[in-house]
Design a protein around this motif. Structure first.
Motif, short mmCIF file in Angstrom:
data_model
loop_
_atom_site.label_atom_id
_atom_site.label_comp_id
_atom_site.label_asym_id
_atom_site.label_seq_id
_atom_site.Cartn_x
_atom_site.Cartn_y
_atom_site.Cartn_z
N PHE A 167 59.62 62.96 0.72
CA PHE A 167 58.97 63.79 -0.29
C PHE A 167 57.50 63.92 0.11
N MET A 191 68.75 68.59 -16.51
CA MET A 191 69.06 69.86 -15.86
C MET A 191 70.48 69.89 -15.34
N ARG A 202 64.58 63.93 -14.93
CA ARG A 202 63.30 63.35 -14.54
C ARG A 202 62.53 62.95 -15.77
N LEU A 248 75.81 69.90 -10.52
CA LEU A 248 75.07 68.65 -10.41
C LEU A 248 74.16 68.50 -11.62
N GLN A 274 63.24 72.10 -9.27
CA GLN A 274 63.11 72.19 -7.82
C GLN A 274 63.88 73.42 -7.34
N TYR A 316 66.37 66.58 1.51
CA TYR A 316 67.56 65.86 1.11
C TYR A 316 68.63 66.00 2.18
N PHE A 359 60.46 68.61 -0.60
CA PHE A 359 61.44 67.53 -0.50
C PHE A 359 62.44 67.84 0.62
N PHE A 414 69.51 62.86 -9.21
CA PHE A 414 70.70 63.70 -9.28
C PHE A 414 71.96 62.88 -9.47
N GLU A 449 57.42 62.89 -9.40
CA GLU A 449 57.83 64.29 -9.32
C GLU A 449 59.29 64.41 -8.87
N LYS A 450 59.90 63.27 -8.57
CA LYS A 450 61.26 63.32 -8.03
C LYS A 450 62.28 63.51 -9.14
N LEU A 451 63.37 64.19 -8.78
CA LEU A 451 64.52 64.30 -9.67
C LEU A 451 65.55 63.25 -9.28
N TYR A 485 72.39 71.94 -12.26
CA TYR A 485 72.32 72.84 -11.11
C TYR A 485 73.74 73.26 -10.75
N ASN A 496 54.66 70.24 -4.11
CA ASN A 496 55.69 69.28 -3.75
C ASN A 496 56.77 69.90 -2.88
#
Lengths: 112, 112
Positions: free
Chosen positions: B48, A34, A92, A88, B101, B35, B33, A102, A98-100, A36, B31
């Protein structure tokens, strides 16, 4: 080696230039890639995504994934001052966490 | 449209204060999160949550705790704020299995 590496720049280009933004990664299990875009004092917003390998085009933006080299790119054609933002990359795996993950982001300024 | 809102855009607190940052999403995402984003360090995952009352530590949980009593709300707590917690805090949500996300606008926290 970090999981995702991204040159933080900053990158400054004249209006109309072609911009190339890149990330490298080490985890071969990544399947979703991805980009962003984050404007100043705002949260990141998804610009483009690619599943597995290949190219994807959306207007002036093209996302490329080369899984053999573990390298992803975002190209911006005919860049505009409104493209000035931090970009950015994020990745994943399919299934699993489920976390990305970056990249640190590249700050781009397009000068009129 | 998915909407993620954060309780404050800007917050100034004193060292040692207990600080609550709230995040609400309106898309029934499982989910959520938290940051923090700092120049040169990029986005770093603090905590998370993948379900109500469920949480998982991220990369930098020290000095923070979280609470998720309702599906739509995820709170970040700084038990005793310190100057090195001055940062931009971003909340995000995603559906289970979804790659994207969705971010809130961020809270710029200054601890003096």
């Amino acid at each position: 080696q970090k999981e995702v590496e991204q040159d933080p720049g900053p990158l400054s280009v004249p209006e109309g230039a072609i911009v190339s933004l890149n990330c490298t990664y080490s985890n071969s299990a990544f399947q979703y890639f991805m980009w962003y875009r984050q404007y100043s004092r705002k949260g990141p917003e998804l610009l483009m995504y690619t599943y597995s390998s290949g190219n994807k085009e959306d207007g002036r933006f093209t996302a490329q994934v080369d899984k053999s080299s573990k390298y992803i790119s975002l190209f911006i054609r005919d860049s505009q001052p409104s493209d000035s933002a931090t970009y950015l990359c994020a990745m994943r795996t399919q299934g699993g966490s489920e976390k990305l993950v970056f990249g640190k982001g590249t700050k781009l300024t397009v000068n009129p | 449209d998915v909407k993620v809102t954060q309780s404050s855009r800007y917050l100034v607190k004193r060292t040692g204060e207990k600080v609550f940052l709230e995040c609400v999403q309106d898309m029934d995402h499982e989910n959520m999160f938290w940051y923090r984003q700092d120049p040169g360090l990029g986005l770093r995952l603090i905590y998370f949550s993948y379900d109500v009352k469920m949480k998982e530590k991220g990369d930098i949980p020290e000095g923070y705790s979280v609470s998720r009593e309702k599906k739509e709300r995820f709170s970040l707590i700084l038990e005793s704020a310190s100057t090195n917690q001055t940062s931009m805090y971003l909340c995000a949500s995603s559906p289970t299995g979804g790659f994207q996300q969705y971010f809130g606008p961020g809270t710029r926290l200054t601890v003096t």
